[in-house]
Design an enzyme around this catalytic site. Sequence first.
Site: not given
Ligand code: FCB
Length: 448
Positions: A171, A359
């Site tokens: 990210e 994620e």
């Molecule tokens: C993302 C991050 C991860 C975690 C989630 C909730 O932005 O990559 O490390 O904190 O959010």
Amino acid sequence: MAKSELNASHFGQDFIWGVSTAAFQIEGASYSHGKGTSIWDTFTKKRNAIRNYDQADIACDFYHRYEEDIILMKSMNIKNFRFSISWTRILPTGTGTVNEKGISFYNNVISCCLKHGIEPWITLYHWDLPQALEDKGGWTNREILDWFTEFTTVCAKAFGSRVKYWMVLNEPMVFTGAGYFLGVHAPGKKRLRNFLPAVHHAVLCQAEGGRILRRLLPHAKIGTTFSCSQITAYKNNKRDIKAAKKADALLNRLFIEPTLGLGYPINDVPVLKRLKAFIKPGDMERCTFNFDFIGLQNYTREKITHSFFVPYLKAKIVKASKRNVNTTLMDWEVYPPSIYHMVEKFSAYSQINKIIITENGAAFKDEIKNGEVDDQHRLNFLQEYIAQVYKAKQEGLNVHGYFVWTLTDNFEWAEGYHARFGLIHIDFKTLKRTLKASGKWFARFLKE
Ligand code: FCB
């Protein structure tokens, strides 16, 4: 099909299922075995930086308990484990002397995964820059290209013979935006003059990292990951629609488009023209790399409204708490179609080879009652988001895997320990692990 009837087998044999983590959020052992100081070690010590002044020096103690966690993963039928490498465990001051104990630690984690039939997925950079490099300007200094090259090379040589899946950055929009513009994440810098060079150097490192891995590890599958949210106008009027377009360019397109050879989205966000000051001849070509896969990380959607007071952008997010919608503890709207729309949006780029959701997950206030954590909110959240991924797949969109954020409750950056995202609960006093209802459900979902 009802979302509760869905299971992993409906996605086909090749679909990848896993869980994601990040070094700083789980490892602890911050000052052990030769590890150097990272910007997050420094940032967490600042007053008012982290909710409740929570510290990550111990975190989940994954550094000492990795075997227990990997065995738990196995018992949950999880076959893919995404984790990141702490740069300062490997190169304590960012460059120069390699810390062999750090290399051994990750080799032990990899061995343990392989022993239990779990595929390791490495993220090279999940935000914990060496403090020694930040002291020289960190991501704002173009020398980061050399530093990052060294780090990537050391990791590829140390772990590449046994690790097939690699992600270069986690990210970049978040670590440059929150870390170098808003100042709410490490290193706590603000202003456009920090943000813009950090953006350009991150885009360059992203591609350079890909090239190094491909050269050293020709059989590896190489990706990089992006945060993304469906973005729509708060009100259906011209000003909000224009504001939403700008926010979309900034939050969803800024990092992927130069990588694909499309340049920066300067037509939609004119202030990005100032990136020019940092772009050298040949750079836009150097920004491109043909990744094997793109990792998308989606949690929510955002509603955007025009705001005269926001400099440069004239747009701002209308908080979920002000919109009378279902939210998680992060005040992120629960909006499952968002993940479908993100897969759809990124599938439209013909240059993207494959998409993997690297994620997705939710934070709630979980409590242990009679030894159990009955986190129905999270269970529903996961079922509904996964059902949207299924819809995308059914429609032939380019999605090939899904990783839950995250295995265990952990240190949620500026939110500290209060935002629990895990399938497994951790009591941060005793470090005891307890499988939540969502974890039990995920294990059954994967078993089918
Ligand atoms: C993302 C991050 C991860 C975690 C989630 C909730 O932005 O990559 O490390 O904190 O959010």
